[in-house]
Scaffold this motif. Structure first.
Motif, PDB file in Angstrom:
ATOM      1  N   THR A  19       7.303   7.781 -10.286  1.00 51.78           N
ATOM      2  CA  THR A  19       8.073   7.071  -9.264  1.00 51.78           C
ATOM      3  C   THR A  19       7.184   6.709  -8.083  1.00 51.78           C
ATOM      4  N   SER A  20       6.046   7.386  -7.979  1.00 52.61           N
ATOM      5  CA  SER A  20       5.013   7.050  -6.997  1.00 52.61           C
ATOM      6  C   SER A  20       3.659   7.184  -7.674  1.00 52.61           C
ATOM      7  N   LYS A  21       2.639   6.606  -7.062  1.00 55.92           N
ATOM      8  CA  LYS A  21       1.302   6.729  -7.635  1.00 55.92           C
ATOM      9  C   LYS A  21       0.864   8.185  -7.671  1.00 55.92           C
ATOM     10  N   ILE A  49      -2.665   4.069 -13.962  1.00 59.01           N
ATOM     11  CA  ILE A  49      -1.877   5.163 -13.405  1.00 59.01           C
ATOM     12  C   ILE A  49      -1.109   4.637 -12.200  1.00 59.01           C
ATOM     13  N   GLY A  50       0.213   4.806 -12.223  1.00 59.70           N
ATOM     14  CA  GLY A  50       0.996   4.352 -11.077  1.00 59.70           C
ATOM     15  C   GLY A  50       2.458   4.172 -11.419  1.00 59.70           C
ATOM     16  N   ILE A 101       1.806  -0.621 -13.256  1.00 64.04           N
ATOM     17  CA  ILE A 101       1.396  -0.787 -14.652  1.00 64.04           C
ATOM     18  C   ILE A 101       1.559  -2.236 -15.076  1.00 64.04           C
ATOM     19  N   ALA A 102       2.720  -2.825 -14.765  1.00 62.89           N
ATOM     20  CA  ALA A 102       2.990  -4.222 -15.137  1.00 62.89           C
ATOM     21  C   ALA A 102       2.004  -5.167 -14.461  1.00 62.89           C
ATOM     22  N   ASP A 103       1.651  -4.884 -13.206  1.00 63.96           N
ATOM     23  CA  ASP A 103       0.685  -5.725 -12.494  1.00 63.96           C
ATOM     24  C   ASP A 103      -0.646  -5.797 -13.237  1.00 63.96           C
ATOM     25  N   GLN A 104      -1.122  -4.640 -13.691  1.00 68.91           N
ATOM     26  CA  GLN A 104      -2.425  -4.620 -14.363  1.00 68.91           C
ATOM     27  C   GLN A 104      -2.366  -5.263 -15.735  1.00 68.91           C
TER      28      GLN A 104
END
Length: 447
Positions: free
Chosen positions: A283-285, A365-366, A371-374
């Motif tokens: 829920t957070s990095k 990781i995040g 995750i979707a951004d990367q």
């Protein structure tokens, strides 16, 4: 109007998860005893996420005759992949199933009839991960005293694939659809195409005893990263499981393999480059980092230590990677590993956690958005056509990706909300091969 390019997603399923610390986590499977229900649930979870494929590796004869360190090795797969694929085909409906078969330990005729059978049983959802590696344990398990060289194994694999393709093409698609009771003619003899092959590695005259696969041929997957491995992929592969930790390396690999395809008259869009992707979601990095740190803390360094097939147990764990000879198996991965070690001055311990624990793949990781951004970044910048997920901990990592990341990818219009079509080729937007399209095995002449 051309349709928007769609992200492809596969998942490489294992017994406990891919991270070596996974089996020691509270959420991991309780034992390594074979349990088909467990695998069926994993496959159905991936299908719920609308994944293109579930992928099953095979590590033939890993230990050979040695039990050294066996007490610390956790189970990687419970079942032989083709057997498992047949069973999973009966309890899933849409997801593709890719099984690994090593060309060193099989014959084109026996493989062609098994894959043709599976393609019919599954309704056209089968893929073949073509492997030609030959580890020491595999060689000793099959009594191979003089293993062929890296180049020779690829030569044999190329001929193997060509013969298998010819066997799948030995019947027209509708050869068995026109039986005539009145005339007594069960089929038209013009619909059969006997195979007569006299090559360097195989000699046969035959007609396959199974109808042509629904897909024409199973979808071909491959994972080589060496020079000859890339050439093999350019000629044969329709999916390639790549490995890269940095986008620049991924872009270089992507462009190189796609460029080579012109030599074989292939459209670059008929090959899906799918790097492996490990991940931790929170829920957070910070929560995600804590999850991954728990896996790393559970890694056992007290037994034998192996880096991509090389035994480094005799060297200081916190010392640098020594200069070691390049192995015959996994040449491309070994070069990636040594380049990372030299570039970042990593110790053996650090290298194991950074590279070996995730087999050279990228780790993200995040939060689900992170995750979707990367994923989107690599996809839109021509580093990948999709990703083959390597969940660090099963089943929880896969559940989290399906429930949290897939909806985010769907909201961005990158990934399907429903399956279109029924076959694995439909999912991946791959053409169905025409009969007689197989080319001669000239792989190494182009490399």
């Amino acid at each position: 109007m051309t349709s928007k390019r769609q992200l492809a997603l596969g998942v490489f399923l294992t017994r406990h998860g891919h991270h070596p610390g996974a089996w020691r986590q509270p959420g991991a499977a309780n034992s390594g005893r074979p349990d088909f229900r467990y695998w069926a649930e994993l496959a159905r979870t991936a299908e719920r996420g609308k994944f293109d494929v579930a992928f099953f590796a095979d590590f033939v004869g890993q230990a050979g005759g040695s039990t050294r360190g066996i007490e610390r090795r956790h189970a990687f797969l419970d079942f032989e992949p083709l057997t498992l694929s047949a069973a999973l085909a009966a309890v899933t409906e849409r997801i593709g199933i890719v099984a690994t078969v090593n060309t060193n330990f099989d014959h084109p005729y026996s493989l062609a009839r098994r894959f043709a059978s599976l393609d019919h049983i599954s309704g056209g959802r089968i893929g073949w991960n073509i492997v030609s590696s030959l580890a020491d344990g595999a060689a000793s398990s099959f009594g191979i005293d003089q293993p062929p060289s890296h180049a020779e194994r690829y030569q044999r694999a190329a001929e193997f694939v060509d013969v298998a393709r010819a066997l799948w093409d030995s019947w027209e698609d509708d050869a068995f659809d026109h039986a005539d009771r009145e005339s007594g003619l069960y089929l038209d003899p013009n619909d059969v195409h006997p195979v007569h092959h006299d090559g360097r590695y195989f000699h046969l005259s035959s007609v396959l005893d199974v109808a042509r696969p629904i897909q024409g041929h199973p979808v071909f997957a491959q994972a080589g990263n060496s020079e000859v491995g890339r050439e093999f992929a350019a000629k044969y592969a329709e999916m390639i499981y790549a490995a890269a930790q940095f986008i620049e390396d991924a872009q270089g690999f992507y462009a190189d393999v796609k460029r080579r395809m012109a030599r074989y008259g292939r459209d670059p869009d008929t090959l899906k480059v799918m790097p492996g992707l490990s991940f931790a979601i929170g829920t957070s990095k910070q929560e995600a980092q804590d999850k991954f740190a728990a896996l790393e803390a559970a890694v056992d360094f007290s037994g034998d230590l192996n880096l991509m097939g090389q035994d480094v147990s005799g060297y200081p764990l916190d010392g640098p990677l020594p200069d070691l000879p390049e192995p015959e198996n996994g040449k491309g991965r070994w070069r990636q590993l040594t380049a990372l070690a030299r570039r970042e001055n990593l110790s053996i311990r650090q290298l194991f956690l950074r590279f070996n624990a995730v087999r050279g793949h990228r780790v993200v990781i995040g939060t689900p958005v992170d995750i979707a951004d990367q994923i989107q970044d690599w996809f839109e910048r021509d580093a990948a056509d999709g990703f083959n997920l390597i969940p660090p901990l099963l089943p929880s990592s896969l559940d989290e990706f399906v429930d949290l990341v897939v909806p985010e990818l769907q909201r961005r219009g990158l990934f399907r909300t429903e399956y279109a079509g029924t076959t694995l080729r439909d999912h991946l937007a791959l053409p169905r091969p025409a009969i007689g399209a197989a080319a001669p095995a000239d792989l190494l002449s182009a490399a």
